[in-house]
Write a protein that holds these residues in place. Sequence first.
Motif, PDB file in Angstrom:
ATOM      1  N   LYS A 111      31.305  45.750  41.111  1.00  0.00           N
ATOM      2  CA  LYS A 111      32.064  45.644  42.527  1.00  0.00           C
ATOM      3  C   LYS A 111      33.194  44.610  42.362  1.00  0.00           C
ATOM      4  CE  LYS A 111      27.949  47.302  44.901  1.00  0.00           C
ATOM      5  NZ  LYS A 111      28.506  48.604  45.297  1.00  0.00           N
ATOM      6  N   PHE A 112      34.494  45.140  42.822  1.00  0.00           N
ATOM      7  CA  PHE A 112      35.393  44.241  42.851  1.00  0.00           C
ATOM      8  C   PHE A 112      35.954  43.962  44.071  1.00  0.00           C
ATOM      9  CE2 PHE A 112      35.423  46.843  39.095  1.00  0.00           C
ATOM     10  CZ  PHE A 112      35.849  45.801  38.005  1.00  0.00           C
ATOM     11  N   ARG A 113      35.809  42.696  44.578  1.00  0.00           N
ATOM     12  CA  ARG A 113      35.844  42.285  45.827  1.00  0.00           C
ATOM     13  C   ARG A 113      37.198  41.804  46.060  1.00  0.00           C
ATOM     14  NH1 ARG A 113      30.975  41.795  48.440  1.00  0.00           N
ATOM     15  NH2 ARG A 113      29.205  41.982  47.150  1.00  0.00           N
ATOM     16  N   TRP A 114      37.545  41.785  47.376  1.00  0.00           N
ATOM     17  CA  TRP A 114      38.940  41.350  47.829  1.00  0.00           C
ATOM     18  C   TRP A 114      39.154  39.644  47.654  1.00  0.00           C
ATOM     19  CZ3 TRP A 114      43.046  44.129  48.923  1.00  0.00           C
ATOM     20  CH2 TRP A 114      43.164  45.553  49.342  1.00  0.00           C
ATOM     21  N   TYR A 115      38.161  38.979  47.899  1.00  0.00           N
ATOM     22  CA  TYR A 115      38.108  37.640  47.623  1.00  0.00           C
ATOM     23  C   TYR A 115      38.519  37.178  46.226  1.00  0.00           C
ATOM     24  CZ  TYR A 115      37.178  32.832  48.638  1.00  0.00           C
ATOM     25  OH  TYR A 115      37.093  31.506  49.025  1.00  0.00           O
ATOM     26  N   GLY A 116      37.713  38.020  45.349  1.00  0.00           N
ATOM     27  CA  GLY A 116      38.087  37.754  44.029  1.00  0.00           C
ATOM     28  C   GLY A 116      39.584  38.025  43.741  1.00  0.00           C
ATOM     29  N   LEU A 117      40.123  39.116  44.237  1.00  0.00           N
ATOM     30  CA  LEU A 117      41.300  39.397  43.995  1.00  0.00           C
ATOM     31  C   LEU A 117      42.277  38.505  44.420  1.00  0.00           C
ATOM     32  CD1 LEU A 117      43.434  41.613  43.163  1.00  0.00           C
ATOM     33  CD2 LEU A 117      43.260  42.827  45.339  1.00  0.00           C
ATOM     34  N   MET A 118      41.878  37.859  45.665  1.00  0.00           N
ATOM     35  CA  MET A 118      42.869  36.810  45.992  1.00  0.00           C
ATOM     36  C   MET A 118      43.011  35.536  45.089  1.00  0.00           C
ATOM     37  SD  MET A 118      44.036  38.320  48.861  1.00  0.00           S
ATOM     38  CE  MET A 118      43.732  39.956  48.914  1.00  0.00           C
ATOM     39  N   TYR A 119      42.036  35.357  44.406  1.00  0.00           N
ATOM     40  CA  TYR A 119      41.861  34.169  43.408  1.00  0.00           C
ATOM     41  C   TYR A 119      42.964  34.603  42.078  1.00  0.00           C
ATOM     42  CZ  TYR A 119      38.390  30.717  45.046  1.00  0.00           C
ATOM     43  OH  TYR A 119      37.733  29.753  45.636  1.00  0.00           O
ATOM     44  N   LEU A 120      42.660  35.987  41.974  1.00  0.00           N
ATOM     45  CA  LEU A 120      43.538  36.274  40.660  1.00  0.00           C
ATOM     46  C   LEU A 120      44.933  36.349  41.132  1.00  0.00           C
ATOM     47  CD1 LEU A 120      43.806  37.746  38.118  1.00  0.00           C
ATOM     48  CD2 LEU A 120      43.320  39.773  39.024  1.00  0.00           C
ATOM     49  N   LEU A 121      45.402  36.665  42.350  1.00  0.00           N
ATOM     50  CA  LEU A 121      46.668  36.616  42.827  1.00  0.00           C
ATOM     51  C   LEU A 121      47.310  35.130  42.881  1.00  0.00           C
ATOM     52  CD1 LEU A 121      46.525  39.548  45.550  1.00  0.00           C
ATOM     53  CD2 LEU A 121      47.641  39.585  43.361  1.00  0.00           C
ATOM     54  N   GLY A 122      46.302  34.373  43.281  1.00  0.00           N
ATOM     55  CA  GLY A 122      46.776  33.067  43.538  1.00  0.00           C
ATOM     56  C   GLY A 122      47.156  32.307  42.093  1.00  0.00           C
ATOM     57  N   LEU A 123      46.192  32.627  41.007  1.00  0.00           N
ATOM     58  CA  LEU A 123      46.536  32.174  39.743  1.00  0.00           C
ATOM     59  C   LEU A 123      47.648  32.820  38.992  1.00  0.00           C
ATOM     60  CD1 LEU A 123      42.809  31.896  38.493  1.00  0.00           C
ATOM     61  CD2 LEU A 123      44.284  30.028  39.260  1.00  0.00           C
ATOM     62  N   SER A 124      47.846  34.047  39.461  1.00  0.00           N
ATOM     63  CA  SER A 124      48.923  34.863  38.906  1.00  0.00           C
ATOM     64  C   SER A 124      50.331  34.241  39.340  1.00  0.00           C
ATOM     65  CB  SER A 124      49.110  36.302  39.146  1.00  0.00           C
ATOM     66  OG  SER A 124      47.887  36.870  38.471  1.00  0.00           O
ATOM     67  N   GLY A 125      50.368  34.031  40.676  1.00  0.00           N
ATOM     68  CA  GLY A 125      51.463  33.555  41.448  1.00  0.00           C
ATOM     69  C   GLY A 125      51.857  32.170  40.905  1.00  0.00           C
ATOM     70  N   ALA A 126      50.731  31.384  40.626  1.00  0.00           N
ATOM     71  CA  ALA A 126      50.922  29.891  40.035  1.00  0.00           C
ATOM     72  C   ALA A 126      51.544  29.929  38.537  1.00  0.00           C
ATOM     73  CB  ALA A 126      49.730  29.133  40.049  1.00  0.00           C
ATOM     74  N   TYR A 127      51.038  30.944  37.811  1.00  0.00           N
ATOM     75  CA  TYR A 127      51.767  31.017  36.507  1.00  0.00           C
ATOM     76  C   TYR A 127      53.252  31.214  36.627  1.00  0.00           C
ATOM     77  CZ  TYR A 127      52.865  33.280  32.262  1.00  0.00           C
ATOM     78  OH  TYR A 127      53.357  33.472  31.062  1.00  0.00           O
ATOM     79  N   PHE A 128      53.591  32.236  37.440  1.00  0.00           N
ATOM     80  CA  PHE A 128      55.083  32.745  37.402  1.00  0.00           C
ATOM     81  C   PHE A 128      55.787  31.534  37.991  1.00  0.00           C
ATOM     82  CE2 PHE A 128      53.263  36.937  37.088  1.00  0.00           C
ATOM     83  CZ  PHE A 128      53.853  37.196  35.679  1.00  0.00           C
ATOM     84  N   LEU A 129      55.370  30.802  39.089  1.00  0.00           N
ATOM     85  CA  LEU A 129      56.205  29.668  39.736  1.00  0.00           C
ATOM     86  C   LEU A 129      56.286  28.525  38.975  1.00  0.00           C
ATOM     87  CD1 LEU A 129      57.495  28.961  42.475  1.00  0.00           C
ATOM     88  CD2 LEU A 129      55.683  27.683  43.067  1.00  0.00           C
ATOM     89  N   ILE A 130      55.186  28.450  38.268  1.00  0.00           N
ATOM     90  CA  ILE A 130      55.258  26.957  37.363  1.00  0.00           C
ATOM     91  C   ILE A 130      56.190  27.225  36.185  1.00  0.00           C
ATOM     92  CG2 ILE A 130      53.944  25.495  35.712  1.00  0.00           C
ATOM     93  CD1 ILE A 130      51.486  25.711  37.755  1.00  0.00           C
ATOM     94  N   ARG A 131      56.005  28.372  35.498  1.00  0.00           N
ATOM     95  CA  ARG A 131      56.914  28.722  34.327  1.00  0.00           C
ATOM     96  C   ARG A 131      58.614  28.691  34.766  1.00  0.00           C
ATOM     97  NH1 ARG A 131      57.130  34.582  31.742  1.00  0.00           N
ATOM     98  NH2 ARG A 131      57.935  35.127  33.866  1.00  0.00           N
TER      99      ARG A 131
END
Length: 274
Positions: free
Chosen positions: A29-49
Amino acid sequence: MLFPFDLFLLAALPFPEIDPVFFSLGPLKFRWYGLMYLLGLSGAYFLIRSRARAKNISLSQEQLYDLIVYAALGVFLGGRIGYTLFYNAAYYVEHPLSILAVWEGGMSFHGGLIGTCIALWIFCRRKGFAPYTIADLAAQAVPIGLGFGRIGNFINGELYGRPTDVDWCMVFPRGGDACRHPSQLYEAGLEGVALFLLLWIIGRRDTPPGTVFWTFICGYGIFRSFVELFREPDAHLGLLLGPLTMGQLLSFPMVLLGLLMILIGYRNRALKTR
């Protein structure tokens, strides 16, 4: 009375009751809350780069991957340990194995912040970076995760606000019959959008090392302390030291420390330029 963050809300709408599970594959089961963590980390990756390139900071692809992993571990471990210490220590002393039961919920931002700071300090020691160089880069990315995380809280119908009669109040399934402030959206707007914009503006200016990081510390403390006026206190804690919540008691020192360190940074730069 209307507040600026009302612009982020949909007035007079019922709680949408979105299924916390957005996709199922057999027993998975894939939950929205886990997706939010993934989106946050992905956004952090691109912004820091992006910010590292703009500031000519030599941060390789491999080092950036490592930085995100260190930060994620710091958030997870610090957030869980912080929750057990700050919010429910008595319970976990009696049930120590429950500390590992992360599926039952229970994460603390303040604990996650401490954990991330420790993790990034270790990263800097191992990779040879000046701590403030990485801290300033990482701080600009944190509001992305905070904004997505609060939206995840809203979808889950948790961490809702206090009872109110304002036009945009919502009845949360876990909050009884009372109509409440959608405080998760207040936090998404302030700790996410507003704090991101503030740090973006400061990050593009010539400031002493550490200014962006300490502005984040101070800004988060201010916004969190304010939203706590509308957020329902934890049922097992209630109000502490009179009208204060645990979130406010943990956030007030952030404001003072952040302001102090910003002033020290500018003072030290002024002394060097004399």
